[in-house]
Design an enzyme around this catalytic site. Structure first.
Site, mmCIF file in Angstrom:
data_model
loop_
_atom_site.group_PDB
_atom_site.id
_atom_site.type_symbol
_atom_site.label_atom_id
_atom_site.label_comp_id
_atom_site.label_asym_id
_atom_site.label_seq_id
_atom_site.Cartn_x
_atom_site.Cartn_y
_atom_site.Cartn_z
ATOM 1 N N LYS A 34 20.471 8.292 56.844
ATOM 2 C CA LYS A 34 21.362 8.262 58.012
ATOM 3 C C LYS A 34 22.744 8.779 57.643
ATOM 4 O O LYS A 34 23.330 9.586 58.357
ATOM 5 C CB LYS A 34 21.491 6.843 58.569
ATOM 6 C CG LYS A 34 20.233 6.297 59.207
ATOM 7 C CD LYS A 34 20.519 4.931 59.814
ATOM 8 C CE LYS A 34 19.264 4.230 60.232
ATOM 9 N NZ LYS A 34 19.471 2.841 60.597
ATOM 10 N N GLU A 59 8.443 -0.981 54.211
ATOM 11 C CA GLU A 59 9.840 -1.400 54.298
ATOM 12 C C GLU A 59 10.075 -2.763 53.667
ATOM 13 O O GLU A 59 11.174 -3.064 53.218
ATOM 14 C CB GLU A 59 10.301 -1.445 55.771
ATOM 15 C CG GLU A 59 10.838 -0.108 56.241
ATOM 16 C CD GLU A 59 11.564 -0.185 57.583
ATOM 17 O OE1 GLU A 59 12.046 0.865 58.006
ATOM 18 O OE2 GLU A 59 11.646 -1.256 58.214
ATOM 19 N N HIS A 94 -13.622 13.534 54.787
ATOM 20 C CA HIS A 94 -13.745 14.977 54.572
ATOM 21 C C HIS A 94 -12.395 15.599 54.238
ATOM 22 O O HIS A 94 -12.220 16.805 54.360
ATOM 23 C CB HIS A 94 -14.391 15.624 55.803
ATOM 24 C CG HIS A 94 -15.790 15.131 56.007
ATOM 25 N ND1 HIS A 94 -16.904 15.860 55.645
ATOM 26 C CD2 HIS A 94 -16.253 13.938 56.468
ATOM 27 C CE1 HIS A 94 -17.993 15.142 55.906
ATOM 28 N NE2 HIS A 94 -17.628 13.974 56.405
HETATM 29 O O1 PA5 Z 1 11.948 -2.858 60.705
HETATM 30 C C1 PA5 Z 1 13.071 -2.503 60.967
HETATM 31 O O2 PA5 Z 1 14.020 -3.302 60.988
HETATM 32 C C2 PA5 Z 1 13.377 -1.049 61.305
HETATM 33 O O3 PA5 Z 1 12.258 -0.249 61.230
HETATM 34 C C3 PA5 Z 1 13.931 -0.934 62.706
HETATM 35 O O4 PA5 Z 1 12.988 -1.433 63.607
HETATM 36 C C4 PA5 Z 1 14.253 0.510 63.041
HETATM 37 O O5 PA5 Z 1 15.112 1.045 62.071
HETATM 38 C C5 PA5 Z 1 14.911 0.604 64.405
HETATM 39 O O6 PA5 Z 1 16.087 -0.155 64.424
HETATM 40 P P1 PA5 Z 1 16.747 -0.605 65.773
HETATM 41 O O7 PA5 Z 1 15.780 -1.454 66.505
HETATM 42 O O8 PA5 Z 1 17.979 -1.340 65.370
HETATM 43 O O9 PA5 Z 1 17.062 0.656 66.559
#
Ligand code: PA5
Length: 446
Positions: A422, A287, A308
């Site tokens: 989303k 990310e 494996h």
């Molecule tokens: O690293 C991040 O910001 C994301 O992976 C969030 O943790 C994830 O999308 C969950 O978001 P939220 O905590 O707002 O529900």
């Protein structure tokens, strides 16, 4: 040393001059991260967090964890992405991936809200039957669909089982300090709330209440975890010289690999307890760096099992890979291979040998084989498998990620790409306001 970077197995692939010439870039990225002058600088709260964390909130986390330990058999952690991966990684690494099967005086811990599976939900609900249950719903935004659906289901379960008043004592909410639907709802319902700091993104939040409440419920020594992270922070902030700073060296090496066409990094462990640590790491780097058409693809394996399966590819497939291997020098669990009179399997040459030594030879043999096959290896050696060392490692990866992302030329602290699925999902589900998009998507699916 708590964590050492052994570069012996990447050296054959490196032009030392090219690496040395990256020092100025490393220094610039280090400075930008420390001074908060780069893109995404609103999300640098994690950098000094191991020192500056809210001690009052931390004390409340510990108190709530003790209350949860006393009042339930099953503790459900509801969250997705950065809201659950860190705590799950720490619990599995330090306790066990089979934590729930251990003899223990802490509750079983299950994770929910990280998928939309009816099957998983039904299974978890049946596990809860006849058990005392507490839940911790974690969402920084407070609006993420997957955990919101799970929270709706478990809140109803608790209210049915304990009544609205009783449920209130069993629901713990970790979210933004002031904003969002979840915060509003929690305040109105009177649930105890914990804060995801404004300036800490989900994937950097393992050492905030997001990670610490579930981790503390599992009985992990959170003080040691935080101390490890604090010592790492001090060490990695102290110098921008990558020859004296393992964290910066790792950031430089992976960027050098990327520039040489090695665009997939595989995090390797020889212990299944690191499976979720790998998942946490993949989210952190995926990310943070995978944007603007750039970024190393973070993958992971657990050997020997994956030798494996993916071992063939790593040895012999497309040469666009490098590996980062995590090895624990002083494992705390030992088991000697038994002697067998008949020796039908011919394994008596191993009789009495600790399985850790066998595993170590498997690791060394594999590293040499992969290097011979053209896959560079970075070896990260941990002193032990303690909470302190894991805290140090978590911070190592976070700090290296910030530096590495800036060296790559991206904003390591946003995740604009996560929104695309989303929008489509909401449209296809018929969420009000998405009518036009729904028709367009449905036409494409015909
Ligand atoms: O690293 C991040 O910001 C994301 O992976 C969030 O943790 C994830 O999308 C969950 O978001 P939220 O905590 O707002 O529900």
């Amino acid at each position: 040393m708590t964590l050492a970077l052994n570069d012996k197995y990447i050296k054959p692939f490196i032009d030392e001059k090219a690496l040395a010439s990256m020092q100025s870039e490393v220094s610039a990225a280090h400075r930008v991260l420390m001074e908060g002058t780069g893109e995404g600088s609103d999300f640098l709260g994690w950098v000094r967090l191991p020192e500056t964390y809210d001690k009052e909130e931390y004390a409340r986390v510990k108190k709530a964890a003790a209350k949860i330990q006393k009042s339930c058999d099953v503790f459900i952690v509801i969250g997705i992405g950065g809201s659950y991966l860190g705590s799950r990684a720490v619990i599995e690494f330090l306790k066990s991936p089979m934590y729930n099967n251990l003899k223990k005086d802490t509750p079983d811990i299950y994770f929910s809200g990280c998928n939309i599976s009816a099957q998983s939900m039904n299974e978890l609900l049946s596990i809860c039957e006849g058990k005392d249950v507490c839940i911790n719903v974690i969402s920084k935004s407070g609006t993420t669909t997957e955990p919101a659906v799970a929270f709706r289901i478990f809140r109803a379960l608790l209210e049915k089982k304990y009544g609205v008043e009783g449920a209130r004592e069993r629901i713990f909410v970790t979210t933004d300090k002031a904003r969002g639907t979840l915060k509003k709802f929690a305040d109105e319902a009177g649930y105890e709330t914990f804060v995801v700091p404004d300036d800490v993104g989900g994937r950097f939040s393992v050492l905030t209440s997001v990670g610490l409440l579930p981790i503390a419920v599992s009985g992990v020594d959170t003080d040691a975890l935080m101390q490890g992270a604090a010592d790492a922070a001090a060490a990695f902030m102290a110098t921008d010289d990558m020859e004296k700073n393992t964290c910066l060296k790792y950031a430089a090496l992976r960027n050098l690999m990327y520039r040489q066409g090695k665009c997939t990094e595989i995090l390797v462990s020889y212990e299944s307890y690191a499976t979720m640590l790998n998942e946490w790491w993949k989210q952190l780097y995926g990310e943070s760096e995978g944007k603007d058409g750039k970024g190393i693809f973070p993958a992971s394996v657990i050997f020997s099992t994956d030798l494996h399966s993916l071992g063939q590819y790593i040895q012999d497939g497309q040469r666009n890979l490098f590996e980062t291997v995590i090895a624990v020098k002083n494992p705390d669990s030992k088991f000697a291979v038994p002697f067998d009179d008949a020796n039908v399997d011919g394994l008596n040459f191993l009789a009495g040998v600790d399985m850790n030594d066998v595993n170590d030879k498997a690791m060394k043999g594999t590293i040499l084989a992969h290097v011979d096959g053209g896959t560079p290896n970075i070896l990260l050696e941990l002193a032990d498998k303690s909470a302190y060392t894991l805290g140090y490692l978590l911070y190592f990866f976070e700090f290296a990620c910030g530096v590495s992302g800036y060296m790559l030329g991206v904003n390591p602290f946003n995740q604009p790409g996560v929104e695309a699925y989303k929008k489509n999902m909401f449209a296809l589900l018929g969420k009000p306001g998405y009518e036009e998009a729904k028709a367009a998507l449905e036409a494409r699916l015909k």
